[in-house]
Design a protein around this motif. Structure first.
Motif, PDB file in Angstrom:
ATOM      1  N   GLU A 313       0.813  -1.216   0.000  1.00 54.72           N
ATOM      2  CA  GLU A 313       0.000   0.000   0.000  1.00 54.72           C
ATOM      3  C   GLU A 313       0.849   1.270   0.000  1.00 54.72           C
ATOM      4  OE1 GLU A 313      -3.508   2.443   0.315  1.00 54.72           O
ATOM      5  OE2 GLU A 313      -3.165   0.377  -0.312  1.00 54.72           O
ATOM      6  N   TRP A 314       1.887   1.306   0.844  1.00 54.64           N
ATOM      7  CA  TRP A 314       2.668   2.526   1.050  1.00 54.64           C
ATOM      8  C   TRP A 314       3.977   2.544   0.265  1.00 54.64           C
ATOM      9  CZ3 TRP A 314       1.355   6.512   4.736  1.00 54.64           C
ATOM     10  CH2 TRP A 314       0.170   6.262   5.437  1.00 54.64           C
ATOM     11  N   GLY A 315       4.401   1.401  -0.266  1.00 56.84           N
ATOM     12  CA  GLY A 315       5.648   1.350  -1.023  1.00 56.84           C
ATOM     13  C   GLY A 315       6.778   0.751  -0.205  1.00 56.84           C
ATOM     14  N   PRO A 316       7.899   0.415  -0.863  1.00 51.50           N
ATOM     15  CA  PRO A 316       9.013  -0.266  -0.188  1.00 51.50           C
ATOM     16  C   PRO A 316       9.655   0.542   0.933  1.00 51.50           C
ATOM     17  CG  PRO A 316       9.632   0.444  -2.424  1.00 51.50           C
ATOM     18  CD  PRO A 316       8.154   0.607  -2.306  1.00 51.50           C
ATOM     19  N   ASN A 317       9.540   1.870   0.889  1.00 53.00           N
ATOM     20  CA  ASN A 317      10.119   2.681   1.965  1.00 53.00           C
ATOM     21  C   ASN A 317       9.447   2.433   3.313  1.00 53.00           C
ATOM     22  OD1 ASN A 317      11.986   3.872   0.280  1.00 53.00           O
ATOM     23  ND2 ASN A 317      10.697   5.656  -0.171  1.00 53.00           N
ATOM     24  N   MET A 318       8.289   1.779   3.277  1.00 49.27           N
ATOM     25  CA  MET A 318       7.583   1.459   4.520  1.00 49.27           C
ATOM     26  C   MET A 318       8.440   0.581   5.409  1.00 49.27           C
ATOM     27  SD  MET A 318       4.763   2.203   5.969  1.00 49.27           S
ATOM     28  CE  MET A 318       3.964   1.721   7.499  1.00 49.27           C
ATOM     29  N   ALA A 319       9.356  -0.181   4.814  1.00 50.00           N
ATOM     30  CA  ALA A 319      10.216  -1.057   5.600  1.00 50.00           C
ATOM     31  C   ALA A 319      11.033  -0.266   6.616  1.00 50.00           C
ATOM     32  CB  ALA A 319      11.138  -1.853   4.676  1.00 50.00           C
ATOM     33  N   GLN A 320      11.331   0.983   6.303  1.00 53.26           N
ATOM     34  CA  GLN A 320      12.087   1.822   7.245  1.00 53.26           C
ATOM     35  C   GLN A 320      11.260   2.161   8.482  1.00 53.26           C
ATOM     36  OE1 GLN A 320      13.490   5.259   5.083  1.00 53.26           O
ATOM     37  NE2 GLN A 320      14.397   4.024   3.450  1.00 53.26           N
ATOM     38  N   VAL A 321       9.938   2.189   8.315  1.00 53.47           N
ATOM     39  CA  VAL A 321       9.049   2.495   9.440  1.00 53.47           C
ATOM     40  C   VAL A 321       9.003   1.337  10.427  1.00 53.47           C
ATOM     41  CG1 VAL A 321       6.633   3.013  10.045  1.00 53.47           C
ATOM     42  CG2 VAL A 321       7.681   4.071   8.033  1.00 53.47           C
ATOM     43  N   PHE A 322       9.331   0.135   9.961  1.00 49.46           N
ATOM     44  CA  PHE A 322       9.224  -1.056  10.799  1.00 49.46           C
ATOM     45  C   PHE A 322      10.354  -1.172  11.821  1.00 49.46           C
ATOM     46  CE2 PHE A 322       7.125  -3.323   6.939  1.00 49.46           C
ATOM     47  CZ  PHE A 322       5.960  -2.613   7.157  1.00 49.46           C
ATOM     48  N   GLY A 323      11.359  -0.306  11.753  1.00 53.11           N
ATOM     49  CA  GLY A 323      12.552  -0.457  12.588  1.00 53.11           C
ATOM     50  C   GLY A 323      12.277  -0.550  14.081  1.00 53.11           C
ATOM     51  N   LEU A 324      11.499   0.405  14.606  1.00 53.53           N
ATOM     52  CA  LEU A 324      11.203   0.384  16.033  1.00 53.53           C
ATOM     53  C   LEU A 324      10.328  -0.816  16.387  1.00 53.53           C
ATOM     54  CD1 LEU A 324      11.795   1.969  18.592  1.00 53.53           C
ATOM     55  CD2 LEU A 324       9.714   3.309  18.199  1.00 53.53           C
ATOM     56  N   GLY A 325       9.464  -1.210  15.462  1.00 54.27           N
ATOM     57  CA  GLY A 325       8.663  -2.411  15.674  1.00 54.27           C
ATOM     58  C   GLY A 325       9.530  -3.651  15.764  1.00 54.27           C
ATOM     59  N   ASN A 326      10.607  -3.698  14.968  1.00 56.29           N
ATOM     60  CA  ASN A 326      11.536  -4.819  15.056  1.00 56.29           C
ATOM     61  C   ASN A 326      12.203  -4.873  16.424  1.00 56.29           C
ATOM     62  OD1 ASN A 326      10.959  -5.459  12.405  1.00 56.29           O
ATOM     63  ND2 ASN A 326      12.711  -4.350  11.577  1.00 56.29           N
ATOM     64  N   THR A 327      12.486  -3.703  16.976  1.00 55.18           N
ATOM     65  CA  THR A 327      13.062  -3.653  18.321  1.00 55.18           C
ATOM     66  C   THR A 327      12.079  -4.194  19.348  1.00 55.18           C
ATOM     67  OG1 THR A 327      14.379  -1.711  17.703  1.00 55.18           O
ATOM     68  CG2 THR A 327      14.119  -2.141  20.052  1.00 55.18           C
ATOM     69  N   VAL A 328      10.802  -3.865  19.185  1.00 56.03           N
ATOM     70  CA  VAL A 328       9.764  -4.392  20.082  1.00 56.03           C
ATOM     71  C   VAL A 328       9.771  -5.920  20.058  1.00 56.03           C
ATOM     72  CG1 VAL A 328       7.269  -4.592  20.452  1.00 56.03           C
ATOM     73  CG2 VAL A 328       8.278  -2.363  19.943  1.00 56.03           C
ATOM     74  N   ILE A 329       9.848  -6.490  18.866  1.00 53.49           N
ATOM     75  CA  ILE A 329       9.860  -7.954  18.738  1.00 53.49           C
ATOM     76  C   ILE A 329      11.068  -8.544  19.459  1.00 53.49           C
ATOM     77  CG2 ILE A 329      10.046  -9.884  17.123  1.00 53.49           C
ATOM     78  CD1 ILE A 329       8.605  -8.101  15.058  1.00 53.49           C
ATOM     79  N   ALA A 330      12.238  -7.939  19.241  1.00 48.30           N
ATOM     80  CA  ALA A 330      13.460  -8.462  19.859  1.00 48.30           C
ATOM     81  C   ALA A 330      13.400  -8.361  21.382  1.00 48.30           C
ATOM     82  CB  ALA A 330      14.676  -7.701  19.319  1.00 48.30           C
ATOM     83  N   ILE A 331      12.835  -7.270  21.888  1.00 48.49           N
ATOM     84  CA  ILE A 331      12.694  -7.109  23.341  1.00 48.49           C
ATOM     85  C   ILE A 331      11.787  -8.210  23.897  1.00 48.49           C
ATOM     86  CG2 ILE A 331      11.665  -5.658  25.142  1.00 48.49           C
ATOM     87  CD1 ILE A 331      12.580  -3.218  23.501  1.00 48.49           C
ATOM     88  N   CYS A 332      10.658  -8.425  23.234  1.00 47.51           N
ATOM     89  CA  CYS A 332       9.699  -9.417  23.732  1.00 47.51           C
ATOM     90  C   CYS A 332      10.272 -10.830  23.671  1.00 47.51           C
ATOM     91  CB  CYS A 332       8.402  -9.331  22.932  1.00 47.51           C
ATOM     92  SG  CYS A 332       7.460  -7.827  23.263  1.00 47.51           S
ATOM     93  N   GLU A 333      10.994 -11.145  22.613  1.00 51.45           N
ATOM     94  CA  GLU A 333      11.610 -12.466  22.528  1.00 51.45           C
ATOM     95  C   GLU A 333      12.633 -12.654  23.642  1.00 51.45           C
ATOM     96  OE1 GLU A 333      10.701 -14.930  20.831  1.00 51.45           O
ATOM     97  OE2 GLU A 333       9.368 -14.000  19.371  1.00 51.45           O
ATOM     98  N   THR A 334      13.376 -11.601  23.954  1.00 49.40           N
ATOM     99  CA  THR A 334      14.357 -11.673  25.038  1.00 49.40           C
ATOM    100  C   THR A 334      13.676 -11.870  26.386  1.00 49.40           C
ATOM    101  OG1 THR A 334      15.842 -10.203  23.790  1.00 49.40           O
ATOM    102  CG2 THR A 334      16.281 -10.456  26.144  1.00 49.40           C
ATOM    103  N   LEU A 335      12.604 -11.129  26.626  1.00 51.71           N
ATOM    104  CA  LEU A 335      11.879 -11.260  27.887  1.00 51.71           C
ATOM    105  C   LEU A 335      11.207 -12.630  27.988  1.00 51.71           C
ATOM    106  CD1 LEU A 335      10.251  -7.699  28.029  1.00 51.71           C
ATOM    107  CD2 LEU A 335      12.117  -8.526  29.463  1.00 51.71           C
ATOM    108  N   TRP A 336      10.644 -13.088  26.886  1.00 55.32           N
ATOM    109  CA  TRP A 336       9.936 -14.373  26.903  1.00 55.32           C
ATOM    110  C   TRP A 336      10.886 -15.541  27.167  1.00 55.32           C
ATOM    111  CZ3 TRP A 336       5.631 -16.765  27.705  1.00 55.32           C
ATOM    112  CH2 TRP A 336       5.489 -18.081  27.300  1.00 55.32           C
ATOM    113  N   ALA A 337      12.118 -15.419  26.729  1.00 60.35           N
ATOM    114  CA  ALA A 337      13.078 -16.517  26.889  1.00 60.35           C
ATOM    115  C   ALA A 337      13.194 -16.964  28.345  1.00 60.35           C
ATOM    116  CB  ALA A 337      14.447 -16.103  26.346  1.00 60.35           C
ATOM    117  N   LYS A 338      12.991 -16.018  29.273  1.00 61.99           N
ATOM    118  CA  LYS A 338      13.068 -16.356  30.700  1.00 61.99           C
ATOM    119  C   LYS A 338      11.741 -16.861  31.253  1.00 61.99           C
ATOM    120  CE  LYS A 338      16.998 -13.594  32.230  1.00 61.99           C
ATOM    121  NZ  LYS A 338      17.512 -12.712  33.300  1.00 61.99           N
TER     122      LYS A 338
END
Length: 361
Positions: A313-338
């Protein structure tokens, strides 16, 4: 008496469900306050009193959505009635009255408080990761980012994450988690992420209403109280509503440069729901996995499909918007591991989820 009120008054299913919910609430309150409750109806009144603030917030979110719709030319439904039930998942659904145009948006009990507390945990982690955020953004894989984050998360993030999951999954309400405060200096980021998260939850449900109106879906195909326990699985509609809701959220968060935070708010909702799904899956089956609910596909499937749709919908540059969301995923995976071993141990002990997750099963 309105059609909605009349239907409530005459529906046998609703009367039975209301009694069931009252019994659940009375038991939960008795456990929470360590004292007997006067009666189920009294319990419901007491239990409902802390929901006023969320109903008020929903009214503000509706206004924000209406203003956004007017600005960008997207039709927004009239404000429906809001309610809560123990739906068994971190989600919401639209209920309609047969023969009426009235709608009720029903949220899982405790959903908005859970979202509020989960956002706080993410903001706490962001605060600690801020000095290293540029470095984290250069990590090539999710595993590399997760490894880098693991050494930087504050110990209290693990404590609050564990407490919140246990409160909601095992004790039945996020309000049973221990209270804590974030520093005042991060209040603006917290508010931004929370608004985006809540806006997505509400606009997703509005997406169902708009899609129904635009495709002339008749009332027989819309959820009613009578078929709540045996709802048809139509996951395509759920992903369409995700797309509709995400676009409104991205357009509705004001301020130049705030789109990454708006998307991170959406990701926080998905990750919070997935963490609960994983815990529930282990307690019920001994196997970790995002649960496929009666009304919604697994949260991980939803977020993957949403990203693909937004890029189209928004074009390939939308991938740059996902950066902070990727950090959210990594944080949650780290927390869930415990947390994984904790819930596996509980499953071995025969511990079951709180009644809220099976009350309407």
């Amino acid at each position: 008496m309105s059609p909605l009120q009349e239907y409530y008054a005459t529906s046998t299913f609703w009367a039975e469900t209301r009694k069931q919910v009252q019994d659940v609430v009375a038991k939960e309150l008795q456990e929470h306050y360590q004292s007997p409750v006067e009666s189920p109806s009294a319990a419901v009144r007491e239990f409902d009193s802390d929901k006023v603030i969320w109903i008020d917030q929903l009214s503000r979110l509706h206004t924000l959505l209406s203003d956004t719709g007017t600005r960008v030319g997207i039709p927004i439904p009239q404000k429906p009635r809001f309610g809560t039930l123990p739906l068994g998942s971190v989600n919401a659904m639209i209920l309609t009255v047969p023969g009426s145009a009235e709608r009720l948006v029903v949220f899982n009990d405790g959903l908005f408080l859970f979202v509020h507390l989960f956002v706080k945990i993410m903001v706490l982690c962001f605060q600690e990761l801020a000095p290293a955020r540029a470095m984290l953004g250069k990590k090539k894989t999710a595993a590399a980012m997760q490894k880098a984050i693991a050494s930087r998360l504050p110990p209290e993030a693990h404590v609050h994450f564990h407490d919140l999951l246990c409160a909601y999954v095992l004790r039945g309400h996020p309000g049973k988690a221990s209270p804590w405060l974030l520093p005042a200096k991060v209040a603006s980021i917290q508010e931004l992420l929370l608004t985006a998260c809540e806006l997505f939850v509400l606009s997703h449900e509005y997406g169902h209403i708009v899609t129904e109106q635009n495709t002339s879906v008749n009332n027989a195909e819309v959820l009613t109280w009578a078929d709540l326990a045996a709802v048809r699985r139509n996951f395509t509609r759920e992903m369409q509503a995700d797309f509709w809701g995400a676009n409104l959220t991205l357009l509705g968060i004001p301020g130049k440069g705030n789109m990454p935070y708006a998307f991170a708010g959406i990701e926080i909702f998905f990750q919070g729901a997935e963490m609960v799904e994983r815990a529930l899956s282990i307690l019920e089956n001994g196997i970790e996995g995002g649960a496929e609910g009666q009304t919604h596909p697994p949260s991980n499937d939803r977020r993957i499909m949403l990203r693909r749709s937004l890029v189209r919908e928004w074009g390939p540059n939308m991938a740059q918007v996902f950066g902070l969301g990727n950090t959210v995923i990594a944080i949650c995976e780290t927390l869930w591991a415990k947390e994984r071993k904790f819930f596996l141990d509980k499953w071995v002990e025969g511990v079951k989820p709180a009644r809220i997750w099976t009350a309407l099963a």
